[in-house]
Design an enzyme around this catalytic site. Structure first.
Site: not given
Ligand code: DGL
Length: 275
Positions: A11-12, A43-44, A74-76, A159, A193-195
């Site tokens: 993940d990011s 990363y988003g 990470c979806n992004t 975060e 988004c995994t967050h």
């Molecule tokens: N956890 C990441 C996702 O699932 C996004 C977090 C980020 O923006 O870096 O998209």
């Protein structure tokens, strides 16, 4: 004969730990190596090119750890980098290894949750702009109507560990309202988004009971379990000693504090310099 190694989870930052937690619950026998590119997260809000280059660099790092299989949790990264890595890079750098994402497994299951046929997708700006969920859901469930909303403030709130504070309510409500304004009949909201699972209780608190909030951890864990059954050539290259290791491109002290919250258990990480 290819060497054996742990399954890589990427993940990011910390978000992928919500996925790893469910994967370890479902498949505790395997070895896993988690890698968070915390130094360059989020990363988003980054461009396609940047997310692709960062993700590729991290995937290559996993291969130095002998991982036969890497999950982009990470979806992004799944939206912006996965296809190019699978199609253009993997054949040249590691043709026997596999890199999988989280969008396809989630999309395969999303139709099970909705009765109204109207689904909301919450994600980073990058995931929403990529339209990956619209495209993938259309292929598998053309009858569904999908509405998207980017939530650019949620990852920073999470975060920075502000997500449980009252101040977070404003941004949680703001994006939920923007999504629900698009259709009053949305009965399923995907946390793409995994967050976001860290905000799940707060999100649910602002919604009626008729709306199901879906997070990805379980779905990805089940999908991985099925994948390993269907791909014995990969499965037999996965180490099975139940070991877990954690790596981060930023401070390992910070990762240990924050990562433990996401993972629900103490983590001990090692700093990696990607050069
Ligand atoms: N956890 C990441 C996702 O699932 C996004 C977090 C980020 O923006 O870096 O998209």
């Amino acid at each position: 004969m290819s060497t054996k190694g742990p399954i890589g989870i990427f993940d990011s930052g910390y978000g992928g730990l919500t996925v790893l937690k469910e994967i370890v619950k479902k498949l505790p026998q395997y070895d896993y190596v988690y890698f968070g590119d915390n130094a360059r997260a989020p990363y988003g809000t980054r461009s396609f090119d940047t997310v692709y280059h960062y993700t590729l660099q991290c995937v290559k790092w996993f291969f130095t750890q002998s991982c036969p299989l890497v999950i982009l949790a990470c979806n992004t990264a799944s939206a912006k980098a996965l296809r190019t890595i699978q199609q253009n890079d993997l054949p040249g750098i590691a043709p026997d290894n596999r890199v999988l994402g989280v969008i396809r497994p989630t999309t395969e299951r999303i139709g099970e949750f909705t009765k109204t046929g109207k689904v909301g997708v919450l994600g980073t700006k990058g995931t929403v702009q990529s339209q990956s969920y619209l495209i993938e859901i259309e292929k598998l469930y053309p009858q569904l109507e999908v509405y998207q909303q980017a939530c650019p403030m949620w990852v920073p709130l999470i975060e920075n560990r502000e997500y449980e504070e009252d101040g977070a309510d404003y941004f949680v409500q703001k994006y939920l309202q923007s999504l629900l304004d698009q259709s009053a009949d949305i009965d399923t909201i995907l946390l793409a988004c995994t967050h976001y699972p860290l905000l799940q209780d707060k999100i649910q608190g602002f919604l009626t009971k008729q709306i199901t909030v879906v997070s990805q951890g379980n779905i990805v864990a089940e999908s991985l379990s099925n994948y390993l059954l269907r791909h014995p050539e990969i499965e037999e290259r996965c180490l099975k000693s139940g070991n877990l290791s954690f790596y981060t491109t930023d401070s390992n002290e910070d990762f240990d504090i924050n990562g433990s919250i996401f993972f629900g258990k103490r983590v001990n990480s090692i700093h990696v310099d990607l050069g």
